[in-house]
Design a protein around this motif. Structure first.
Motif, PDB file in Angstrom:
ATOM      1  N   GLU A  95       0.857  -1.187   0.000  1.00  0.00           N
ATOM      2  CA  GLU A  95       0.000   0.000   0.000  1.00  0.00           C
ATOM      3  C   GLU A  95       0.892   1.235   0.000  1.00  0.00           C
ATOM      4  N   ILE A  96       0.724   2.090  -0.998  1.00  0.00           N
ATOM      5  CA  ILE A  96       1.482   3.336  -1.100  1.00  0.00           C
ATOM      6  C   ILE A  96       0.489   4.485  -1.048  1.00  0.00           C
ATOM      7  N   GLN A 151      15.205  -6.025  -2.845  1.00  0.00           N
ATOM      8  CA  GLN A 151      13.746  -6.111  -2.729  1.00  0.00           C
ATOM      9  C   GLN A 151      13.120  -5.874  -4.102  1.00  0.00           C
ATOM     10  N   GLU A 152      13.193  -6.914  -4.933  1.00  0.00           N
ATOM     11  CA  GLU A 152      12.659  -6.829  -6.287  1.00  0.00           C
ATOM     12  C   GLU A 152      11.163  -6.520  -6.285  1.00  0.00           C
ATOM     13  N   ASP A 153      10.433  -7.139  -5.356  1.00  0.00           N
ATOM     14  CA  ASP A 153       8.981  -6.944  -5.324  1.00  0.00           C
ATOM     15  C   ASP A 153       8.627  -5.479  -5.070  1.00  0.00           C
ATOM     16  N   TRP A 154       9.368  -4.847  -4.177  1.00  0.00           N
ATOM     17  CA  TRP A 154       9.122  -3.436  -3.896  1.00  0.00           C
ATOM     18  C   TRP A 154       9.476  -2.573  -5.107  1.00  0.00           C
ATOM     19  N   GLN A 155      10.549  -2.932  -5.796  1.00  0.00           N
ATOM     20  CA  GLN A 155      10.924  -2.191  -7.005  1.00  0.00           C
ATOM     21  C   GLN A 155       9.820  -2.299  -8.056  1.00  0.00           C
ATOM     22  N   ILE A 156       9.244  -3.478  -8.187  1.00  0.00           N
ATOM     23  CA  ILE A 156       8.126  -3.665  -9.122  1.00  0.00           C
ATOM     24  C   ILE A 156       6.943  -2.794  -8.709  1.00  0.00           C
ATOM     25  N   ALA A 157       6.649  -2.758  -7.404  1.00  0.00           N
ATOM     26  CA  ALA A 157       5.543  -1.923  -6.910  1.00  0.00           C
ATOM     27  C   ALA A 157       5.802  -0.448  -7.227  1.00  0.00           C
ATOM     28  N   CYS A 158       7.034  -0.006  -7.066  1.00  0.00           N
ATOM     29  CA  CYS A 158       7.369   1.400  -7.358  1.00  0.00           C
ATOM     30  C   CYS A 158       7.171   1.715  -8.844  1.00  0.00           C
ATOM     31  N   GLU A 159       7.551   0.762  -9.716  1.00  0.00           N
ATOM     32  CA  GLU A 159       7.341   0.957 -11.148  1.00  0.00           C
ATOM     33  C   GLU A 159       5.850   1.072 -11.460  1.00  0.00           C
ATOM     34  N   CYS A 160       5.043   0.278 -10.783  1.00  0.00           N
ATOM     35  CA  CYS A 160       3.595   0.350 -10.975  1.00  0.00           C
ATOM     36  C   CYS A 160       3.044   1.703 -10.517  1.00  0.00           C
ATOM     37  N   PHE A 161       3.540   2.185  -9.389  1.00  0.00           N
ATOM     38  CA  PHE A 161       3.079   3.469  -8.841  1.00  0.00           C
ATOM     39  C   PHE A 161       3.372   4.594  -9.846  1.00  0.00           C
ATOM     40  N   LYS A 162       4.554   4.536 -10.450  1.00  0.00           N
ATOM     41  CA  LYS A 162       4.940   5.580 -11.405  1.00  0.00           C
ATOM     42  C   LYS A 162       4.055   5.575 -12.659  1.00  0.00           C
ATOM     43  N   LEU A 163       3.554   4.393 -13.027  1.00  0.00           N
ATOM     44  CA  LEU A 163       2.781   4.280 -14.265  1.00  0.00           C
ATOM     45  C   LEU A 163       1.267   4.372 -14.059  1.00  0.00           C
ATOM     46  N   HIS A 164       0.857   4.404 -12.784  1.00  0.00           N
ATOM     47  CA  HIS A 164      -0.595   4.413 -12.546  1.00  0.00           C
ATOM     48  C   HIS A 164      -1.189   5.796 -12.768  1.00  0.00           C
TER      49      HIS A 164
END
Length: 398
Positions: free
Chosen positions: A19-20, A385-398
């Motif tokens: 959750e961000i 923390q690959e999973d967190w990096q993936i989440a950050c990429e998603c946040f940037k594109l949402h």
């Protein structure tokens, strides 16, 4: 914003729900829900964890049914963390191979799915599994936004002289070149290093050592990967748990001609029966190798010595690409947990003014500098923390 991450491998899958709020936080938060799946013959071994509950279960189900089970656990039973699946805003997927087509993360469309499928010939053990995850989310969550985060993207700006093989020029048009892998981990660790040191990433020359069952190095300058050890496939470069790493291509020709090897036999030998496992005859697990060495096992000692030699050798190559070094990073299972490996590697680079603080090195370091105060090179151990990096990429594109 709630972001579901699916990080699928050839034999396992990690999933997280993050959750961000308004901005990406300075330090990675813990996921509010996480799950691990190990795919075994006819059974999926599942572990689910939240702040208040843990669940372990073996189920006999298809890939899609297993993901459905995980999704249901988000809003049902003891592992419930949301009231309704509509609370999930976006789903992020690790996709191993993006080829030359994808140099950054993208929102998934049918055209993206088709391209990932076409690239499966370059990553046959991974891209099809990644696609299964995407399709399962479509099936169970409908038209929710999905994002593909590519393991190759971080290396997509490597200069041609480092990416193009010295074979036939026609290979270039055929897409045969150095792609590099572990890019999500390399990107996370280099960004994390800058935060730990309180410095601008553009001012740092870094070598990131991702040392797990698979191993690779990345040379990073101005925040970009400019060289890496894995190549057209994840088989190139360093010695690994069960992979050979780089070997003389003439040896392969010899085995095909003289030993009647088939491509399938070679594939199995180089990917599953080589590396630490192949040389030691014991295991691809560094912990077991070190244990055997302590009992006087000579083959285990040889395996360790080759592993360290190859690491030093390729760090030297990355040094030349960077023309210097400010930060050396160790990450992933071996990199984070083996003080012996870190010491053996760093010992060779004293000529750079690199000095370890032995007490810090042996004190289970996480996200800290373990170099001595007088060292001219910082040495960081970073929990990737690959999973967190993936989440950050998603946040940037949402």
């Amino acid at each position: 914003m709630k972001i579901l991450v699916l990080n699928a491998g050839s034999s396992s899958q990690k999933s997280c729900l993050y959750e961000i709020q308004d901005n990406i936080p300075e330090n990675p938060p813990k996921p509010i829900w996480s799950a691990q799946v190990e795919w075994r013959p006819e059974v999926a071994k599942i572990k689910i964890k939240t702040a208040t509950a843990e669940l372990q279960q073996d189920i006999s189900a298809s890939h899609s049914e297993t993901i459905a089970y995980l999704i249901d656990s988000l809003h049902q039973g003891t592992t419930k963390v949301i009231n309704d699946l509509s609370e999930i805003d976006v789903v992020g997927h690790r996709v191993v191979h993006g080829g030359k087509e994808y140099q950054s993360s993208v929102v998934i469309t049918q055209a993206v799915i088709d391209t990932i499928q076409q690239l499966a010939t370059l990553a046959p053990a991974h891209n099809p599994v990644n696609l299964k995850g995407i399709e399962a989310i479509q099936e169970h969550l409908g038209d929710i936004k999905q994002v593909a985060v590519f393991d190759t993207a971080f290396h997509s700006h490597i200069p041609d002289e480092k990416a193009i093989f010295s074979g036939a020029y026609e290979w270039v048009s055929q897409g045969i070149r150095r792609y590099g892998f572990h890019g999500i981990s390399h990107q996370y660790c280099t960004q994390r290093a800058a935060k730990i040191l309180g410095q601008n990433l553009d001012s740092l020359r870094l070598i990131n050592c991702h040392l797990g069952n698979g191993c690779s190095l990345a040379a990073v300058k101005n925040g970009r990967s400019i060289d890496t050890t894995m190549g057209f496939t994840p088989l190139d470069g360093l010695m690994m748990g069960s992979r050979s790493g780089a070997i003389d291509p003439g040896l392969l020709i010899h085995l095909l001609r003289q030993e009647n090897y088939t491509p399938e036999t070679l594939d199995n030998l180089l990917n599953k029966s080589s590396g630490l496992l192949g040389i030691s005859g014991i295991s691809g697990d560094m912990r077991q190798i070190l244990g055997a060495i302590s009992q006087g096992n000579e083959r285990a000692k040889l395996a360790y010595d080759i592993y360290i030699h190859r690491l030093r050798y390729y760090i030297g190559a990355m040094l030349a690409s960077l023309q210097g070094l400010d930060v050396l990073i160790f990450t992933a299972g071996v990199g984070e947990n083996s003080p012996d490996v870190r010491f053996s590697v760093c010992e060779a680079f004293g000529f750079l003014g690199l000095l370890l603080d032995n007490q810090k090195n042996h004190n289970h370091p996480v996200d800290i500098n373990i170099a001595a105060p007088e060292s001219k090179v910082k040495v960081l151990v970073i929990h990737t923390q690959e999973d967190w990096q993936i989440a950050c990429e998603c946040f940037k594109l949402h």
